[in-house]
Design an enzyme around this catalytic site. Sequence first.
Site, PDB file in Angstrom:
ATOM      1  N   SER A 173      -4.605   7.596  15.049  1.00  0.00           N
ATOM      2  CA  SER A 173      -3.702   7.031  14.037  1.00  0.00           C
ATOM      3  C   SER A 173      -2.242   7.348  14.352  1.00  0.00           C
ATOM      4  O   SER A 173      -1.932   8.399  14.926  1.00  0.00           O
ATOM      5  CB  SER A 173      -4.065   7.634  12.676  1.00  0.00           C
ATOM      6  OG  SER A 173      -3.001   7.479  11.773  1.00  0.00           O
ATOM      7  N   TYR A 197       1.190   1.727  12.721  1.00  0.00           N
ATOM      8  CA  TYR A 197       1.863   1.233  11.518  1.00  0.00           C
ATOM      9  C   TYR A 197       3.148   0.611  12.029  1.00  0.00           C
ATOM     10  O   TYR A 197       4.006   1.305  12.575  1.00  0.00           O
ATOM     11  CB  TYR A 197       2.150   2.382  10.543  1.00  0.00           C
ATOM     12  CG  TYR A 197       0.925   2.814   9.765  1.00  0.00           C
ATOM     13  CD1 TYR A 197       0.223   1.900   8.987  1.00  0.00           C
ATOM     14  CD2 TYR A 197       0.475   4.120   9.805  1.00  0.00           C
ATOM     15  CE1 TYR A 197      -0.904   2.279   8.272  1.00  0.00           C
ATOM     16  CE2 TYR A 197      -0.654   4.505   9.084  1.00  0.00           C
ATOM     17  CZ  TYR A 197      -1.331   3.578   8.329  1.00  0.00           C
ATOM     18  OH  TYR A 197      -2.433   3.953   7.627  1.00  0.00           O
ATOM     19  N   THR A 223      -2.400  -1.895  11.541  1.00  0.00           N
ATOM     20  CA  THR A 223      -2.925  -1.840  10.168  1.00  0.00           C
ATOM     21  C   THR A 223      -1.961  -2.557   9.235  1.00  0.00           C
ATOM     22  O   THR A 223      -0.768  -2.258   9.227  1.00  0.00           O
ATOM     23  CB  THR A 223      -3.131  -0.377   9.740  1.00  0.00           C
ATOM     24  OG1 THR A 223      -4.079   0.194  10.626  1.00  0.00           O
ATOM     25  CG2 THR A 223      -3.638  -0.261   8.312  1.00  0.00           C
ATOM     26  N   LYS A 313      -6.096  -4.777  11.538  1.00  0.00           N
ATOM     27  CA  LYS A 313      -6.991  -4.031  10.630  1.00  0.00           C
ATOM     28  C   LYS A 313      -6.493  -4.134   9.196  1.00  0.00           C
ATOM     29  O   LYS A 313      -5.298  -3.930   8.927  1.00  0.00           O
ATOM     30  CB  LYS A 313      -7.014  -2.548  11.047  1.00  0.00           C
ATOM     31  CG  LYS A 313      -7.764  -1.629  10.092  1.00  0.00           C
ATOM     32  CD  LYS A 313      -7.908  -0.246  10.712  1.00  0.00           C
ATOM     33  CE  LYS A 313      -8.679   0.711   9.828  1.00  0.00           C
ATOM     34  NZ  LYS A 313      -7.865   1.296   8.761  1.00  0.00           N
ATOM     35  N   HIS A 337      -9.389  -0.269   3.932  1.00  0.00           N
ATOM     36  CA  HIS A 337      -8.826   1.064   4.148  1.00  0.00           C
ATOM     37  C   HIS A 337      -9.698   2.137   3.477  1.00  0.00           C
ATOM     38  O   HIS A 337      -9.199   3.121   2.944  1.00  0.00           O
ATOM     39  CB  HIS A 337      -7.396   1.126   3.606  1.00  0.00           C
ATOM     40  CG  HIS A 337      -6.467   1.996   4.390  1.00  0.00           C
ATOM     41  ND1 HIS A 337      -5.503   1.499   5.221  1.00  0.00           N
ATOM     42  CD2 HIS A 337      -6.352   3.342   4.473  1.00  0.00           C
ATOM     43  CE1 HIS A 337      -4.804   2.495   5.754  1.00  0.00           C
ATOM     44  NE2 HIS A 337      -5.318   3.636   5.311  1.00  0.00           N
TER      45      HIS A 337
HETATM   46  C1  LIG Z   1      -8.683  10.716   5.381  1.00  0.00           C
HETATM   47  C2  LIG Z   1      -8.433   9.324   5.843  1.00  0.00           C
HETATM   48  C3  LIG Z   1      -7.252   9.008   6.519  1.00  0.00           C
HETATM   49  C4  LIG Z   1      -7.029   7.706   6.957  1.00  0.00           C
HETATM   50  N1  LIG Z   1      -5.893   7.429   7.666  1.00  0.00           N
HETATM   51  C5  LIG Z   1      -5.707   6.180   8.180  1.00  0.00           C
HETATM   52  C6  LIG Z   1      -4.604   5.892   9.013  1.00  0.00           C
HETATM   53  O1  LIG Z   1      -3.793   6.762   9.323  1.00  0.00           O
HETATM   54  N2  LIG Z   1      -4.481   4.637   9.487  1.00  0.00           N
HETATM   55  C7  LIG Z   1      -5.375   3.629   9.190  1.00  0.00           C
HETATM   56  O2  LIG Z   1      -5.221   2.497   9.636  1.00  0.00           O
HETATM   57  N3  LIG Z   1      -6.450   3.889   8.392  1.00  0.00           N
HETATM   58  C8  LIG Z   1      -6.629   5.126   7.905  1.00  0.00           C
HETATM   59  N4  LIG Z   1      -7.745   5.407   7.139  1.00  0.00           N
HETATM   60  C9  LIG Z   1      -8.736   4.333   6.895  1.00  0.00           C
HETATM   61  C10 LIG Z   1      -9.786   4.335   7.990  1.00  0.00           C
HETATM   62  O3  LIG Z   1      -9.257   3.923   9.221  1.00  0.00           O
HETATM   63  C11 LIG Z   1     -10.952   3.420   7.651  1.00  0.00           C
HETATM   64  O4  LIG Z   1     -10.457   2.139   7.362  1.00  0.00           O
HETATM   65  C12 LIG Z   1     -11.776   3.918   6.449  1.00  0.00           C
HETATM   66  O5  LIG Z   1     -11.924   5.310   6.496  1.00  0.00           O
HETATM   67  C13 LIG Z   1     -13.144   3.255   6.453  1.00  0.00           C
HETATM   68  O6  LIG Z   1     -13.900   3.646   5.348  1.00  0.00           O
HETATM   69  P1  LIG Z   1     -14.990   4.844   5.376  1.00  0.00           P
HETATM   70  O7  LIG Z   1     -14.212   6.105   5.277  1.00  0.00           O
HETATM   71  O8  LIG Z   1     -15.829   4.587   4.206  1.00  0.00           O
HETATM   72  O9  LIG Z   1     -15.729   4.752   6.705  1.00  0.00           O
HETATM   73  C14 LIG Z   1      -7.978   6.697   6.699  1.00  0.00           C
HETATM   74  C15 LIG Z   1      -9.155   7.022   6.030  1.00  0.00           C
HETATM   75  C16 LIG Z   1      -9.391   8.321   5.609  1.00  0.00           C
HETATM   76  C17 LIG Z   1     -10.686   8.642   4.903  1.00  0.00           C
END
Ligand SMILES: Cc1cc2nc3c(=O)[nH]c(=O)nc-3n(C[C@H](O)[C@H](O)[C@H](O)COP(=O)(O)O)c2cc1C
Length: 445
Positions: A173, A197, A223, A313, A337
């Site tokens: 990320s 981002y 994203t 995404k 997300h």
């Molecule tokens: C703790 C956490 C931090 C995340 N940080 C980002 C991020 O920095 N960038 C991003 O595109 N998605 C981020 N996401 C979303 C994830 O990429 C992903 O879309 C999401 O976790 C999918 O759902 P799931 O946790 O049920 O598998 C984050 C998710 C979590 C749980």
Amino acid sequence: MTHTIQPTNPEATPAPDSTDIPAAPAPAAAPSSSALPAALKRRVPRYSDLAPLMQFKKPEFSREARLKRASTVWELRDIAKRRTPKAPFDYTDGAAEGEITLRRARQAFLDIEFRPGILRNVSTIDLSTAVLGKKSRLPVGIAPTGFTRMMQSEGEYAGSQAAEAAGIPYTLSTMGTASIEDVAAAAPNGRNWFQLYLWTDRDRSLELIERAAKAGNDTLMVTVDTAVAGARLRDVRNGMTIPPALTLKTVLDASYRPAWWFNFLTHEPLTFASLSRYTGTVADLINSMFDPTLTFEDLDWLRETWKGNLVVKGIQTVEDARRVVDHGADGVVLSNHGGRQLDRAPIPFHLLPEVKQAFTADNTDAAIMLDTGIMSGADIVAALALGADFTLIGRAYLYGLMAGGRAGVDRTLEILEKDMARTMALLGVSRISELTPDHVRVLTN
Ligand SMILES: Cc1cc2nc3c(=O)[nH]c(=O)nc-3n(C[C@H](O)[C@H](O)[C@H](O)COP(=O)(O)O)c2cc1C
């Protein structure tokens, strides 16, 4: 006219007005013990009977033993919860507002029925697939997650190395807590992707893109569901800051989770993949990263600038899926997300068949990826059957990470792999290309 039925047992007293109810027959007398078969007669157990039953083992408290005892991702979550301070655990586990989106997304995978085929030869199961031009040993990769070293100090190193060992892609990320170069060095044979981002400040974006290309990332995942930060209410209630502040509350919490704090305080302080050190609330940081002025023109600029695979995404409608492909995307991630942005957002698993249908009609081979809510290998199999080319996991790997660092991420992937192989064998298919929508019936009520 009423029928009167005489009780068959003359000793039974008929209840008043119970003329229609036949009385129960008297129980047969128990056979005398001499009439019982030998196997049913009681006897004093002999030592030779007991010996094979006695399997007392020395209790094991090692990390490996703890992880082995978890046979589902939910059980890894339980361990993670016990070992991680409340603020970082809730930051990971929680979602936006009433957390309705996340609950619905997980429920969507449960509200299906698999339709198995019988009498197929499923002695070998091949879980490999191709995504964006390269092979992946499993149809799942690691989604980008920010602040990962705050959840457990091995963070991005554990995620990227576990992915490298499993032969699947890992996505770093923009808000990751290890640099692009350090992740590339930690997992030199891994397939590393970078999540961006995008800012309208193009110099800032360009610098990151160039670093990602130089470090060998073949895919850029931009994203687009973060015009502003979602309302993560657990973080607000916990007064969550990055890094976690030492307040009376956190110090008390630390007394139950000494290993986490020991790890946290004895490793390099958190730095970000792309940002200088930051102290402040999560919402402030996120707001400084997200750019509400972005449009499709910025996507066009990115398409011209980035020569590798470009994946968008955060796609939540069929129209947007089509539109980003028209603007040059090589793939989409149907995602909300993880329910962390808009609450009551569309559920990617529900959106999937429509997007698949649209891409088939448009004759595009853009990859359809999906995340949000995946907690088991059967969830992944269901998504593949309904048209996903690939899936991503966020929390499922983070629970493993918090439960046991790198070994915990390995355990998550091992659990998912076993689930997928078993589910496919029970469905009567031995490779992913054999999965079709006929294998899944979506239950409606
Ligand atoms: C703790 C956490 C931090 C995340 N940080 C980002 C991020 O920095 N960038 C991003 O595109 N998605 C981020 N996401 C979303 C994830 O990429 C992903 O879309 C999401 O976790 C999918 O759902 P799931 O946790 O049920 O598998 C984050 C998710 C979590 C749980």
